[in-house]
Design a protein around this motif. Structure first.
Motif, mmCIF file in Angstrom:
data_model
loop_
_atom_site.group_PDB
_atom_site.id
_atom_site.type_symbol
_atom_site.label_atom_id
_atom_site.label_comp_id
_atom_site.label_asym_id
_atom_site.label_seq_id
_atom_site.Cartn_x
_atom_site.Cartn_y
_atom_site.Cartn_z
ATOM 1 N N GLN A 175 0.818 -1.228 0.000
ATOM 2 C CA GLN A 175 0.000 0.000 0.000
ATOM 3 C C GLN A 175 0.851 1.277 0.000
ATOM 4 O OE1 GLN A 175 -3.300 -0.516 -0.420
ATOM 5 N NE2 GLN A 175 -2.873 -2.701 -0.183
ATOM 6 N N VAL A 176 2.133 1.152 0.188
ATOM 7 C CA VAL A 176 3.012 2.325 0.150
ATOM 8 C C VAL A 176 3.736 2.329 -1.198
ATOM 9 C CG1 VAL A 176 5.031 3.453 1.178
ATOM 10 C CG2 VAL A 176 3.371 2.243 2.638
ATOM 11 N N SER A 177 4.316 1.188 -1.524
ATOM 12 C CA SER A 177 5.114 1.098 -2.739
ATOM 13 C C SER A 177 4.360 0.421 -3.872
ATOM 14 C CB SER A 177 6.397 0.327 -2.463
ATOM 15 O OG SER A 177 7.176 1.043 -1.528
ATOM 16 N N TRP A 178 3.367 -0.334 -3.530
ATOM 17 C CA TRP A 178 2.550 -1.007 -4.533
ATOM 18 C C TRP A 178 1.178 -1.287 -3.962
ATOM 19 C CZ3 TRP A 178 6.565 -3.617 -1.980
ATOM 20 C CH2 TRP A 178 6.122 -4.532 -1.023
ATOM 21 N N LYS A 179 0.236 -1.601 -4.844
ATOM 22 C CA LYS A 179 -1.024 -2.169 -4.363
ATOM 23 C C LYS A 179 -1.510 -3.174 -5.390
ATOM 24 C CE LYS A 179 -3.711 1.657 -6.178
ATOM 25 N NZ LYS A 179 -4.457 2.861 -5.865
ATOM 26 N N ILE A 180 -2.428 -3.993 -4.963
ATOM 27 C CA ILE A 180 -2.953 -5.001 -5.885
ATOM 28 C C ILE A 180 -4.284 -4.471 -6.393
ATOM 29 C CG2 ILE A 180 -3.644 -7.413 -6.147
ATOM 30 C CD1 ILE A 180 -0.802 -7.301 -5.154
ATOM 31 N N VAL A 181 -4.382 -4.283 -7.706
ATOM 32 C CA VAL A 181 -5.627 -3.816 -8.294
ATOM 33 C C VAL A 181 -6.085 -4.885 -9.274
ATOM 34 C CG1 VAL A 181 -6.778 -1.988 -9.585
ATOM 35 C CG2 VAL A 181 -4.842 -1.443 -8.099
ATOM 36 N N SER A 182 -7.263 -5.387 -9.036
ATOM 37 C CA SER A 182 -7.830 -6.499 -9.788
ATOM 38 C C SER A 182 -6.740 -7.494 -10.214
ATOM 39 C CB SER A 182 -8.650 -6.016 -10.988
ATOM 40 O OG SER A 182 -7.859 -5.192 -11.817
ATOM 41 N N ASN A 183 -6.160 -8.083 -9.191
ATOM 42 C CA ASN A 183 -5.181 -9.153 -9.382
ATOM 43 C C ASN A 183 -3.863 -8.750 -10.022
ATOM 44 O OD1 ASN A 183 -6.282 -11.273 -8.070
ATOM 45 N ND2 ASN A 183 -7.524 -11.933 -9.850
ATOM 46 N N LYS A 184 -3.681 -7.459 -10.244
ATOM 47 C CA LYS A 184 -2.408 -7.024 -10.818
ATOM 48 C C LYS A 184 -1.651 -6.176 -9.796
ATOM 49 C CE LYS A 184 -2.395 -7.532 -15.646
ATOM 50 N NZ LYS A 184 -2.416 -8.978 -15.488
ATOM 51 N N VAL A 185 -0.349 -6.275 -9.877
ATOM 52 C CA VAL A 185 0.458 -5.444 -8.987
ATOM 53 C C VAL A 185 0.646 -4.080 -9.641
ATOM 54 C CG1 VAL A 185 2.731 -5.140 -7.923
ATOM 55 C CG2 VAL A 185 1.696 -7.418 -8.048
ATOM 56 N N VAL A 186 0.231 -3.040 -8.956
ATOM 57 C CA VAL A 186 0.436 -1.693 -9.478
ATOM 58 C C VAL A 186 1.453 -0.994 -8.577
ATOM 59 C CG1 VAL A 186 -0.645 0.528 -9.962
ATOM 60 C CG2 VAL A 186 -1.905 -1.594 -10.345
ATOM 61 N N LEU A 187 2.550 -0.541 -9.175
ATOM 62 C CA LEU A 187 3.561 0.125 -8.366
ATOM 63 C C LEU A 187 3.136 1.558 -8.101
ATOM 64 C CD1 LEU A 187 6.880 -1.227 -9.928
ATOM 65 C CD2 LEU A 187 5.487 -2.179 -8.094
ATOM 66 N N LEU A 188 3.356 2.025 -6.900
ATOM 67 C CA LEU A 188 2.912 3.367 -6.528
ATOM 68 C C LEU A 188 4.052 4.374 -6.556
ATOM 69 C CD1 LEU A 188 0.626 2.330 -3.552
ATOM 70 C CD2 LEU A 188 -0.049 2.816 -5.903
ATOM 71 N N GLU A 189 5.242 3.891 -6.896
ATOM 72 C CA GLU A 189 6.361 4.835 -6.989
ATOM 73 C C GLU A 189 7.363 4.286 -7.996
ATOM 74 O OE1 GLU A 189 8.284 5.161 -3.198
ATOM 75 O OE2 GLU A 189 8.146 3.024 -2.819
ATOM 76 N N ASN A 190 8.381 5.074 -8.253
ATOM 77 C CA ASN A 190 9.433 4.660 -9.160
ATOM 78 C C ASN A 190 10.031 3.341 -8.675
ATOM 79 O OD1 ASN A 190 11.732 4.400 -10.737
ATOM 80 N ND2 ASN A 190 12.191 6.604 -10.693
ATOM 81 N N PRO A 191 10.045 2.305 -9.522
ATOM 82 C CA PRO A 191 10.556 1.006 -9.077
ATOM 83 C C PRO A 191 11.965 1.115 -8.489
ATOM 84 C CG PRO A 191 9.852 0.890 -11.373
ATOM 85 C CD PRO A 191 9.570 2.283 -10.909
ATOM 86 N N LEU A 192 12.744 2.103 -8.947
ATOM 87 C CA LEU A 192 14.089 2.263 -8.401
ATOM 88 C C LEU A 192 14.052 2.698 -6.942
ATOM 89 C CD1 LEU A 192 15.676 3.845 -11.538
ATOM 90 C CD2 LEU A 192 16.258 1.626 -10.587
ATOM 91 N N GLU A 193 12.973 3.428 -6.602
ATOM 92 C CA GLU A 193 12.774 3.798 -5.203
ATOM 93 C C GLU A 193 12.554 2.538 -4.372
ATOM 94 O OE1 GLU A 193 12.713 6.407 -3.198
ATOM 95 O OE2 GLU A 193 13.668 7.486 -4.859
ATOM 96 N N ILE A 194 11.748 1.634 -4.918
ATOM 97 C CA ILE A 194 11.457 0.388 -4.195
ATOM 98 C C ILE A 194 12.753 -0.405 -4.049
ATOM 99 C CG2 ILE A 194 10.066 -1.715 -4.182
ATOM 100 C CD1 ILE A 194 8.043 -0.251 -5.943
ATOM 101 N N LEU A 195 13.523 -0.415 -5.127
ATOM 102 C CA LEU A 195 14.790 -1.145 -5.095
ATOM 103 C C LEU A 195 15.709 -0.563 -4.017
ATOM 104 C CD1 LEU A 195 16.182 -3.453 -6.624
ATOM 105 C CD2 LEU A 195 17.263 -1.734 -8.065
ATOM 106 N N ASN A 196 15.732 0.748 -3.977
ATOM 107 C CA ASN A 196 16.512 1.444 -2.960
ATOM 108 C C ASN A 196 16.071 1.036 -1.555
ATOM 109 O OD1 ASN A 196 18.578 3.149 -2.501
ATOM 110 N ND2 ASN A 196 17.630 4.906 -3.503
ATOM 111 N N LYS A 197 14.750 1.004 -1.368
ATOM 112 C CA LYS A 197 14.201 0.598 -0.074
ATOM 113 C C LYS A 197 14.617 -0.826 0.248
ATOM 114 C CE LYS A 197 10.214 3.575 0.349
ATOM 115 N NZ LYS A 197 9.109 3.975 -0.508
#
Lengths: 916, 550
Positions: free
Chosen positions: A653-675
């Protein structure tokens, strides 16, 4: 002691004569306990000016395993004060009395004035304390009188009821009540006794109910029916209704007195069910025939048990409650994470929660806490508490029930120390005061100057305190002994570490001394304590401490990763989470569900698929360039399901959420990678060795990318979220208002493509979370856990938890001799065989003896299992050869051979599903 | 233009180097060239190769050096080799604590760390330098073997390095770390060193599994052929670890027990642990062990005793995955580094077999060369007899252990804990092999034979018993009854034997043992003698006649 100016002083150093009168220098204390509190007491005694102390070692400590020498002894100041007993307590009553005498003799022979027993069994053992008191030595802790009254559960509850302290409502004598309903009084009882020709005399020293009970016992012996099933049903209904009047939403538990294993138990929801339920439990317990003892227990069923406790301190004249501790996060009767709960914290949280559904919940919590605190003080006063104790309660919603009082310092006492200090003021001069921050110090002070100490005020230190117990346990939190610690990183800021001295390095060479976790007693290695100005900050600090704590060694398993995952998960949901005592089991099952999938995720296989799908050579080349950047943290986190759980919990819910069975990223994937890199403690910092941080070339890409997306905003003035940029690049829309030169825009597009290439692989983490249903585990508005059914089902939970730590499997059905020699099934001719047909054995348990050249070598089991047949029956003294079969066995875990192909195809299928 | 980039287009782009240098003067371009040359070895085989190395969870040679020391390494022979890149090996001197240590490490990112003539020559130079300067050597091996395009040059390189390493053997100690996949010369070379440390997921051996398959048709994985499990069992490797990092740290811990060279003592560290403390736990350990159901025949783990007598209980066991019937360990006693050789009754009764003999021999020889005093803890019923052992050459291997002990010139003490029977007693640092002092605990049983010896000592009595057994049968006594009488008689003889001969009295009276040490005082007594002996011992290189056998 802290002076009013905040200096740390010993009492005799103070410039106030009143404070000086609390001098502790006359104490010579013998420490009779082990575990982290032993070292803590030593440190505190040094700080507060106790002149001398000694420690009592149990012989078990250092002669059973190599590399287990008491670490507290490194650099110990009083070498002559190390004493030894075979064991502190001993097995039976007789041995215990012998030990107590032995300990007291040691104390007397060496002129100890005090004995401190930490939080071991003996610390609340009435016999032990009484013996010490009678010997003229002071027991540093509650008086035996207190231990006697408050320690025994039944006794304590009786006192509590009298004081109107809330205890679990219910009755344990429904038969007697039913009998009295019929007979009313003394004469009624006598009459019915005569009617049934029972020899009964009324004992007026006992209560009416107790007399009824006595009469019933006689009737059972004579097989006379005084109370019918119908009578019981009526009485049960009356009692149940009384409970429901106060707790309309709870169920009520009926439990046959002699029942066990769930038999003879019913939980009823409504009065209509009472009649049948009584009949059923009696039938199940086979006590329908007249004259049987049919007594059963009726009590409130607590659905959502939370374990809260109040820290108490007193001197026999006054008692003060020091807030609560929430110890609900526990497993296998072992507490894991303990958090403070004070009125100050709740008030602050209520303030923050204004208008949200949490507000009402927190307000209710505050009410419960203040009730518990005042009842605990009433109780403490009634039993004359003259040291520290813990008032233990279970809490359900807005109700709380007293369970027992632990009349000793507890493992988690530091949690309270984080939130309150004690302010003692001179009754004759309000400007003459001092603070005590340590409860062990307070115990010492009370033991010497108890009655002279005025009632202190509790002064808040931090709004929140918390403790993590570091144990030698495996991924499923079962004890794992035998590991050797080779190194342990230094404690960091905000970290208080009680590690028994394990971290004290060799005073000569300054090298870490290898330490074996023998587990002769329990699995606790250390306690990590921290604090904060909110629960959130407290948990963040604990998470950070756990993140940077590096414990390395051989065959070492600890619950550090479990804690790290759990705390991050809570941080991602709500720090004020109110777990019940069953939560950990469900949580572990949920982590097990993650592992069930994660163990089959083959990152390299997925990467190869991605390469294959990449199309042209240039794409492949650039993708390959990002191989370590993208796959290294993924491989690391997938190898540790607990860390994976924490990451998913924290960033769902911070970096991604699941919308109708799909993963939707909520920020730049590189940010997630950094995290992810940061979460795994792989950030590039100078003090780390290269293998413990992001590789240089990967760091360069991440830094370039970060600068690029930042510059993009600075150069265009287009300060919009990443998603907007992504669209702009996709649609080739050179952003307004400051358009970039076309060539630069093209370069930007290339950079964006390069930086984003392959990043979709990160999505496999939330996909695993979704597939396993782990992401459904959550916390609702009222701060309770939301648990998918999958993680509530007992059978499924057991299987999933087992998957976290598959026991060693065996593909053999015999135990064979590891060497040639003479066989013996027993240790001595007159001892029983070490194991017999049909017996179950654990891995490592000695099974038989081989004598080689007059040495009796014990041979232990390679796995756990059951002896099916003893092949060496009556063969003691026979010569056996290496490899000869001794027992036919049935291992507990039999290898289910899965063909390499099935495994591979399963992995391939999963890979396709995860990148699809 | 490419479709992708991993650069930030906004950062001020650097002009390509050749354009820049056109504008520079001769001096500036020399400077630039110098800088490039200096940088070259650090770049290894370039980012792509480094990524490959990292993708196997391996560090580069430069990263490994950083784990060994925070201080900047002093690198020699930087641009050797036709590519000016240092010829796939890094050689230099490290400051570790306050000690100088020579180090080499293959750069796997350059031609897989393979050996050519330059590489060999660099290695030989560094190794020779370590010998000349009398400083220890650490080798970080990560080499695929000879560089095939270099032809014979690669082989010559190995020869040169082999020779240099053999020549410093016994002069300065060396610690060899095995990383990656090393075959052929890459396996021999490190084994010439003093100690080898191998981590998981590495291989070394004569040839890799590929060659084994094609030559012998054997299908075997690299791990099963030359992984740590294999080498730790054969004794080729001294320490096994989980990863590179632990290997590097283990090397540092080991180094703390090693002298710089054969002229000096291992680092002496004054101890805060009193030498004369009474060690209650030692007393408890023996009491618990010998008072247990199996009495004097109870095996116990000897490191439990070791930890009671060493300074602060610290010690470092070598080859702890094999032949633990003999434990070899470094520890400190009164600050002096000591080599401990201890029979361990907890494993295979503590009998000396081929494996134990090899392990012991190797360790004693090392301590002898490097002036490390030794303490022998004796508790063995003897050498392991039997077909398997004889076929494996126990006579030769046991003899090596014996000879290595006879040759030992450093201060040497024996403490007999329990069993000291027959040949094992004679071999295991007895007075007559040259021991300085032999002590015994009162629990010792020093005898020509173990309990079986009663058959010889009481030959007549046994004959008598057998005779009366037959007589009793003749008199018509039931067999059970007669047997019971016989057994009773035999048991009494055993008890007599145990009581009268299984003790240290005879050995004391004959001067085979100096004196009795009471449990709890071993540390004090051993420490006192050791300090005395060390004060009379001057460290020096070995000299004198070379014996025929090792």
């Amino acid at each position: 002691m802290l002076s009013k100016y905040g200096q740390s002083l010993m009492f005799h150093e103070s410039d106030s004569s009143w404070i000086r009168s609390f001098d502790l220098r006359t104490i010579k204390c013998l420490i009779v306990c082990r575990g982290p509190v032993r070292k803590e007491a030593m440190d505190i005694f040094d700080q507060i000016g106790i002149q001398e102390y000694g420690i009592l070692l149990s012989e078990k400590d250092s002669v059973v395993y190599p590399m287990t020498l008491a670490p507290e002894l490194r650099g110990f100041r009083f070498k002559q004060n190390i004493h030894r007993v075979e064991d502190y307590m001993g097995a039976g009553q007789e041995e215990k009395i012998k030990r107590i005498k032995e300990i007291i003799k040691i104390a007397q022979d060496h002129q100890y004035t005090h004995i401190f027993a930490g939080y071991g069994f003996m610390a609340e053992d009435v016999e032990f304390i009484e013996a010490i008191e009678n010997s003229g030595i002071t027991f540093m802790g509650p008086h035996s009188r207190v231990a006697k009254q408050a320690g025994a559960k039944d006794e304590a509850k009786k006192i509590a009821r009298k004081l109107e302290v809330s205890v679990t409502p219910g009755v344990d004598n429904v038969s007697a009540l039913a009998l009295l309903e019929k007979c009313q009084d003394e004469s009624g009882l006598k009459k019915i006794a005569t009617e049934h020709s029972l020899n009964f005399t009324y004992d007026s020293n006992l209560s009416l109910e107790d007399n009824a009970e006595r009469l019933l016992l006689k009737s059972y012996a004579a097989a006379q029916e005084l109370v019918t099933i119908e009578d019981l049903q009526k009485a049960a209904l009356v009692q149940s209704n009384t409970i429901w009047n106060n707790f309309p939403n709870n169920r009520i538990r009926f439990k046959y007195i002699g029942g066990g294993g769930g038999k003879g138990q019913r939980v009823v929801k409504s009065p209509e069910e009472v009649k049948d339920a009584v009949m059923e439990i009696l039938a199940e317990s086979k006590v329908l025939s007249p004259g049987s003892n049919r007594n059963f227990l009726i009590e409130l069923n607590i659905e959502n048990t939370r374990h809260n406790e109040i820290q108490l301190i007193g001197n026999g004249d006054w008692v003060l409650a020091l807030g609560g501790r929430d110890c609900s996060l526990q497993m296998h009767e072992q507490k894991l994470l303990e958090l403070s709960c004070t009125q100050e914290l709740l008030q602050a949280e209520i303030e923050k929660a204004k208008g949200s559904p949490r507000e009402a919940v927190l307000k209710a919590d505050l009410k419960v806490l203040s009730e518990m605190e005042s009842q605990s003080e009433i109780f403490g006063n009634a039993v004359g508490l003259d040291s520290v104790s813990t008032f233990e309660s279970i809490v359900e919603g807005e109700n709380h029930f007293f369970m027992e009082m632990n009349t000793r310092i507890q493992v988690e006492h530091r949690v309270t120390e984080m939130v309150y200090k004690l302010k003692f003021t001179n009754p004759d001069d309000e400007d003459d005061y001092f603070y005590v921050e340590s409860l062990v110090e307070a115990m010492a002070l009370l033991s010497l100057h108890g009655k002279r100490l005025p009632k202190p005020e509790r002064t808040p230190r931090n709004l929140s305190g918390g403790e993590v117990r570091i144990n030698a346990t495996n991924q499923s939190l079962q004890p794992h002994a035998g590991g050797i610690i080779h190194s342990w990183s230094e404690p960091i800021e905000h970290e208080i570490r009680d590690d028994q001295g394990i971290g004290t390095s060799d005073p000569d060479t300054n090298l870490f001394i290898h330490y074996r976790l023998a587990g002769a007693y329990d699995s606790n290695i250390a306690l990590l304590v921290s604090y904060g100005d909110s629960r959130q900050q407290n948990l963040e600090r604990l998470a950070h401490i756990l993140k940077v704590t590096v414990l390395r060694g051989e065959d070492l398993q600890t619950n550090l990763g479990v804690h790290y995952g759990l705390i991050n998960w809570i941080l991602g949901k709500d720090p004020m989470f109110k777990p019940n005592t069953r939560f950990m089991t469900s949580y572990l099952a949920a982590v097990g569900a993650l592992e069930e999938i994660a163990k089959d995720v083959d990152i390299d296989l997925i990467w190869h698929k991605m390469l294959k799908n990449a199309g042209d050579r240039e794409t492949k080349k650039y993708l390959q360039h990002k191989y370590t950047l993208l796959t290294r943290p993924l491989k690391l986190i997938l190898a540790d399901p607990h860390k994976l759980a924490g990451f998913l919990g924290r960033y769902d819910q911070v970096s991604w959420k699941i919308v109708s069975n799909k993963v939707v990223l909520l920020e730049n994937p590189l940010e997630i990678l950094n995290k992810l890199y940061s979460y795994l403690n792989l950030e590039a910092t100078t003090e780390k060795d290269p293998c413990f941080k992001i590789w240089d070339h990967d760091l360069e890409i991440l830094q370039n990318a970060e600068a690029f997306y930042q510059d993009l905003i600075t150069h265009t003035g287009h300060n919009v979220p990443y998603a907007t940029w992504e669209r702009a690049f996709a649609e080739d829309k050179n952003p307004q208002p400051k358009k970039l030169p076309q060539q630069l825009w093209e370069q930007c597009k290339a950079a964006h493509r390069g930086f984003q290439l392959g990043n979709e692989i990160i999505k496999i983490l939330p996909k695993i979370g979704k597939k396993s249903e782990f992401l459904k585990l959550g916390i609702n508005d009222t701060l309770d856990a939301v648990i998918p059914n999958r993680f509530k089902d007992p059978e499924e939970m057991t299987a999933l938890i087992k998957g976290l730590n598959p026991p060693p499997k065996a593909n053999f059905d015999e135990v064979v001799a590891p060497m040639g020699g003479m066989f013996y099934s027993r240790e001595a001719p007159d001892s029983p065989p070490m194991i017999q047909e049909g017996d179950h054995f654990e891995a490592g348990q000695p099974l038989f003896i081989i004598e080689v050249m007059k040495m009796f070598n014990k041979v232990s089991a390679p796995c756990s299992g059951k002896v099916i047949k003893v092949l060496m029956e009556n063969a003691d003294g026979k010569i056996i050869t290496k490899g000869q079969a001794i027992f036919k066995i049935e291992p507990d875990e039999i290898i289910q051979e899965e063909s390499e192909e099935t495994k591979q195809s399963r992995r391939k299928e999963l890979a396709l599903e995860l990148i699809g | 233009m490419e479709n992708y980039s991993l650069q930030n287009p906004f950062s001020t782009s650097k002009a390509p180097l050749n354009e820049q240098s056109n504008a520079l003067g001769i001096y500036e371009s020399s400077i630039q060239m110098g800088q490039e040359l200096l940088k070259k070895p650090f770049e290894g085989g370039g980012v792509d190769r480094i990524m490959v190395q990292h993708s196997k969870n391996r560090m580069t040679v430069w990263e490994r050096i950083k784990v060994l020391t925070e201080k900047e390494p002093n690198i020699y022979f930087q641009n050797w080799g036709s590519n000016l890149d240092g010829a796939s090996i890094v050689t230099g001197i490290l400051k570790i604590g306050n000690r100088d240590v020579a180090v080499y490490g293959h750069d796997f990112t350059l031609r897989a760390g393979s050996m050519d003539a330059t590489n060999g020559s660099k290695l030989a130079r560094l190794i020779t330098m370590a010998g000349e300067h009398r400083i220890p050597l650490i080798g970080m091996n990560d080499s695929a073997g000879a560089y095939v395009p270099a032809g014979v040059g690669g082989l010559d390189g190995y020869s040169e390095a082999f020779t240099a390493l053999r020549r410093i053997s016994g002069v300065v100690p060396s610690i060899m770390l095995m990383f990656g996949f090393n075959a052929g010369g890459g396996a021999y070379l490190p084994r010439q060193g003093s100690f080898m440390i191998q981590c998981d997921n590495t291989f070394f051996g004569l040839t890799g599994p590929g060659v084994v398959k094609s030559v012998l048709g054997e299908d075997i994985s690299a791990d099963d052929l030359g992984g740590p499990k294999v080498h730790s069992q054969s004794g080729v490797v001294d320490f096994v670890t989980s990863d590179e990092y632990v290997s590097l740290k283990r090397a540092l811990r080991l180094l703390a027990y090693l002298p710089d060279n054969n002229h000096s003592f291992a680092p002496y560290t004054p101890t805060s642990d009193p030498l004369d403390r009474f060690t209650y736990e030692e007393e408890i350990l023996f009491r618990k062990t010998f008072n247990s159901l199996t009495g004097m025949n109870t095996p116990f783990e000897i490191t439990l005793f070791l930890q009671q007598i060493t300074d602060n209980g610290a010690f470092l066991e070598l080859q702890s995955n094999r032949s633990r019937n003999l434990v070899t360990a470094f520890g400190r006693l009164g600050g002096h580094v000591v080599g401990f050789v201890a029979n361990n009754s907890a494993v295979n009764s503590g009998q000396i077999d081929i494996g134990a003999a090899r392990k012991g021999t190797r360790f004693v020889r090392f301590c002898n060369l490097y002036n490390i005093p030794m303490i022998f803890l004796e508790d063995t019923t003897g050498f392991l007899p039997g077909k398997e052992q004889e076929q494996g050459g126990i006579v030769q291997e046991g003899r090596k252990l014996l000879d290595s002990i006879i040759d030992l010139r450093t201060p040497r003490i024996t403490l007999i804990i329990r069993n000291a029977f027959g040949g094992a007693y004679a071999t295991f640092n007895s007075y007559f092999t040259g021991s300085d002092v032999v002590y015994t605990l009162p629990t010792a049983r020093i005898a020509v034979m173990g309990p079986a010896g009663k058959d010889y000592v009481y030959k007549k009595e046994i004959q008598k018993l057998n005779h009366s057994y037959q007589e009793n049968l003749g008199k018509g006594m039931s067999e059970t009854e007669a047997k019971a009488i016989l057994n009773q008689g035999l048991a009494t003889l055993s008890q007599n034997y145990e009581r009268e001969l299984m003790n240290p009295k005879e050995a004391l009276s004959l001067g085979s043992v100096s004196s009795v040490v009471m449990p709890g005082t071993s540390r004090k007594i051993l420490g006192r003698s050791l300090s005395y002996l060390m004060s009379k011992y001057k460290p020096s290189p070995m000299s004198g006649v070379q014996r025929e056998f090792e």
